[in-house]
Scaffold this motif. Structure first.
Motif, PDB file in Angstrom:
ATOM      1  N   ASP A 145       0.827  -1.209   0.000  1.00 16.93           N
ATOM      2  CA  ASP A 145       0.000   0.000   0.000  1.00 16.93           C
ATOM      3  C   ASP A 145       0.859   1.256   0.000  1.00 16.93           C
ATOM      4  O   ASP A 145       0.554   2.234  -0.695  1.00 16.93           O
ATOM      5  CB  ASP A 145      -0.932  -0.004   1.214  1.00 16.93           C
ATOM      6  CG  ASP A 145      -2.058  -1.012   1.083  1.00 16.93           C
ATOM      7  OD1 ASP A 145      -2.456  -1.303  -0.062  1.00 16.93           O
ATOM      8  OD2 ASP A 145      -2.528  -1.530   2.112  1.00 16.93           O
ATOM      9  N   GLN A 186      -2.333   3.625  -8.560  1.00 15.22           N
ATOM     10  CA  GLN A 186      -1.430   4.615  -7.989  1.00 15.22           C
ATOM     11  C   GLN A 186      -2.239   5.786  -7.442  1.00 15.22           C
ATOM     12  O   GLN A 186      -2.289   6.840  -8.073  1.00 15.22           O
ATOM     13  CB  GLN A 186      -0.428   5.111  -9.056  1.00 15.22           C
ATOM     14  CG  GLN A 186       0.517   4.041  -9.533  1.00 15.22           C
ATOM     15  CD  GLN A 186       1.477   4.576 -10.584  1.00 15.22           C
ATOM     16  OE1 GLN A 186       1.949   3.837 -11.418  1.00 15.22           O
ATOM     17  NE2 GLN A 186       1.779   5.867 -10.579  1.00 15.22           N
ATOM     18  N   PRO A 187      -2.907   5.680  -6.313  1.00 18.37           N
ATOM     19  CA  PRO A 187      -2.990   4.513  -5.436  1.00 18.37           C
ATOM     20  C   PRO A 187      -4.164   3.638  -5.843  1.00 18.37           C
ATOM     21  O   PRO A 187      -4.815   3.895  -6.856  1.00 18.37           O
ATOM     22  CB  PRO A 187      -3.236   5.131  -4.068  1.00 18.37           C
ATOM     23  CG  PRO A 187      -4.107   6.319  -4.388  1.00 18.37           C
ATOM     24  CD  PRO A 187      -3.609   6.837  -5.734  1.00 18.37           C
ATOM     25  N   HIS A 188      -4.485   2.643  -5.004  1.00 24.21           N
ATOM     26  CA  HIS A 188      -5.625   1.794  -5.323  1.00 24.21           C
ATOM     27  C   HIS A 188      -6.922   2.517  -4.967  1.00 24.21           C
ATOM     28  O   HIS A 188      -6.924   3.533  -4.273  1.00 24.21           O
ATOM     29  CB  HIS A 188      -5.515   0.442  -4.604  1.00 24.21           C
ATOM     30  CG  HIS A 188      -5.503   0.530  -3.109  1.00 24.21           C
ATOM     31  ND1 HIS A 188      -4.345   0.664  -2.382  1.00 24.21           N
ATOM     32  CD2 HIS A 188      -6.497   0.497  -2.200  1.00 24.21           C
ATOM     33  CE1 HIS A 188      -4.637   0.700  -1.098  1.00 24.21           C
ATOM     34  NE2 HIS A 188      -5.937   0.620  -0.959  1.00 24.21           N
ATOM     35  N   ASN A 218       2.137   1.923  -3.429  1.00 26.51           N
ATOM     36  CA  ASN A 218       1.116   2.538  -4.280  1.00 26.51           C
ATOM     37  C   ASN A 218       0.968   4.029  -3.986  1.00 26.51           C
ATOM     38  O   ASN A 218       0.849   4.852  -4.898  1.00 26.51           O
ATOM     39  CB  ASN A 218      -0.230   1.838  -4.076  1.00 26.51           C
ATOM     40  CG  ASN A 218      -0.242   0.433  -4.649  1.00 26.51           C
ATOM     41  OD1 ASN A 218       0.575   0.088  -5.503  1.00 26.51           O
ATOM     42  ND2 ASN A 218      -1.163  -0.389  -4.185  1.00 26.51           N
ATOM     43  N   PHE A 219       0.965   4.388  -2.693  1.00 27.09           N
ATOM     44  CA  PHE A 219       0.861   5.794  -2.318  1.00 27.09           C
ATOM     45  C   PHE A 219       2.082   6.575  -2.807  1.00 27.09           C
ATOM     46  O   PHE A 219       1.959   7.704  -3.295  1.00 27.09           O
ATOM     47  CB  PHE A 219       0.741   5.932  -0.797  1.00 27.09           C
ATOM     48  CG  PHE A 219      -0.598   5.529  -0.242  1.00 27.09           C
ATOM     49  CD1 PHE A 219      -1.765   5.953  -0.831  1.00 27.09           C
ATOM     50  CD2 PHE A 219      -0.685   4.736   0.894  1.00 27.09           C
ATOM     51  CE1 PHE A 219      -3.010   5.588  -0.325  1.00 27.09           C
ATOM     52  CE2 PHE A 219      -1.913   4.363   1.412  1.00 27.09           C
ATOM     53  CZ  PHE A 219      -3.078   4.792   0.806  1.00 27.09           C
TER      54      PHE A 219
END
Length: 463
Positions: free
Chosen positions: A40, A57-59, A43-44
């Motif tokens: 996570d 990017q992000p989810h 992604n951030f």
């Protein structure tokens, strides 16, 4: 003269405490984690450089408020992961102000300031806020939201809770059950049609204010809806890691939820921390008002029945509410021991988190020594690996069918998490361990152990 002297002494103690708190918070900012310690956070971190919801990017749902603030800091020269951590820490520590306002009974109330600082000094809350996750900022916004609800109940700033709830959803959508408390506010205005309409409109507009920009970033509301359905479908399929795929019974999940709250949240996996927390239960406790009791119960049910309870961070709002409940009527002599224990545990943990590489990062460093022809199959570690070795062939696997469909060369490796997933699905494979790293399980429990295996030839036994 005596009354005046007491007031001067009270103010002096208050400002001295403010100075000490500022120093301690400065240490928290200094010890923000520099590591991309989880999927996570990866992604951030990528989202700070390029916001691309379609590319996770992000989810989903995008966390726009969190990413926006971090992007602003990154443009000032900070590394993206540090920018995320500073935003999270700053947001969380800002919760000291509304908590103090909720607790104080008079001007320059030193005891209530100490109680508010005790809430934001709980080690588990401090440590998660010093990472690149959105939890710290969300907990801070939650504190402001709680204060705004209490003000609105007494007729002040009636629209503010709806606006702050919009910010809360733009920071962490999983805190949605806290919106239950807004139903109590709306019930107050049921006989005033115009007031009810204005509050409902504000609630709707506050959500659209973050939903629409995120939706248009992926092509519009229709594309956003399709993306959300795709994410939810993938999140709840095969080994999505959510409640639907969890084979534990409701009783087992309840036990794990309580363990996460008490052991990981309140005690921070320390018997000393647990003892200090349980000691507070021995004091006189006054229950929360009905509207917060119902809201807290709603969030507890949400965590128990619908969240990935393997991750302790999902229970942290309950930990915050619980500590607030315990300290709000305690005297200084009971607050100080608990505060000191939490500060010591939190400071040590912050230092370790900021200076010792997580196991997944250690593994990412290690794969740089693999042959250039190697193919590495992963569960959720692919982006962390690619940050260390962009030229490597990294293949994320989210299902058994994808594993079987992928071609495999002579130099095939797979991570321990993926190997565990495959074995749980009765996929029989032969492997040889190549690397094994460990780190503190208090920070990222799922990533506290990282292994890499080499797949032996004839890797899958006949079924």
């Amino acid at each position: 003269m005596t009354v005046r002297s007491d007031r001067l002494l009270g103010r002096s103690l208050f400002f001295t405490l403010c100075f000490v708190i500022s120093l301690l918070l400065g240490v928290h900012f200094y010890l923000v984690s520099p590591f991309v310690a989880s999927y996570d956070i990866a992604n951030f971190t990528l989202a700070v450089g390029q916001y691309d919801l379609a590319n996770l990017q992000p989810h989903f749902p995008g966390y726009p408020f969190f990413i926006l603030l971090a992007t602003g800091l990154a443009r000032l020269g900070l590394e993206p992961v540090r920018a995320l951590g500073i935003v999270s820490t700053l947001g969380f520590t800002s919760g000291l102000i509304p908590l103090y306002w909720l607790l104080k009974r008079q001007s320059f109330d030193t005891a209530r300031l100490l109680a508010a600082f005790t809430v934001i000094s709980v080690a588990s809350l401090v440590v998660i806020s010093a990472t690149g996750m959105s939890d710290g900022l969300a907990l801070g916004v939650l504190c402001w939201f709680m204060w705004s609800v209490e003000r609105a109940r007494h007729g002040h700033f009636r629209l503010l809770p709806y606006l702050l709830f919009g910010l809360l959803m733009a920071t962490r959508l999983s805190y949605a059950p806290f919106g239950i408390v807004l139903l109590f506010l709306l019930w107050q205005t049921r006989k005033d049609s115009w007031q009810l309409l204005s509050e409902l409109a504000t609630l709707l507009l506050a959500q659209l204010a973050w939903l629409l920009p995120v939706a248009f970033s992926v092509g519009g509301p229709a594309s956003f809806a399709q993306l959300s359905l795709s994410f939810v479908t993938g999140h709840f399929s095969d080994w999505g890691g959510t409640a639907q795929t969890d084979e534990a019974s409701l009783i087992e999940r309840l036990g794990l939820t309580l363990k996460q709250i008490v052991w990981h949240g309140l005690g921070f996996t320390s018997w000393l921390g647990l003892a200090s927390g349980l000691f507070l239960f021995c004091q006189r406790i006054r229950p929360l008002p009905l509207w917060w009791s119902v809201t807290g119960a709603g969030y507890f049910l949400w965590v128990w029945l619908a969240q990935n309870i393997d991750k302790p961070r999902h229970v942290l709002p309950l930990v915050l509410l619980l500590v607030f409940l315990l300290v709000r009527h305690l005297s200084v002599r009971w607050l100080v021991p608990f505060l000191c224990i939490q500060l010591v545990m939190g400071s040590i943990a912050l230092y370790r988190q900021a200076t010792i590489e997580p196991a997944t990062i250690q593994l990412a460093d290690a794969i740089t020594g693999l042959p250039a022809s190697a193919t590495i199959f992963t569960d959720e570690e692919d982006r962390q690996f690619l940050m260390k070795r962009p030229d490597a062939t990294i293949v994320p696997i989210g299902s058994v069918s994808k594993w079987r469909a992928e071609p495999k060369s002579a130099e095939v490796y797979l991570t321990g998490r993926l190997f565990k997933r495959l074995r749980a699905e009765d996929v029989s494979i032969e492997v040889t361990e190549v690397f094994h790293f460990t780190s503190d399980p208090r920070f990222e429990p799922e990533d506290a152990e990282a292994r890499l295996y080499r797949l032996n030839l004839n890797e899958e036994a006949p079924r």
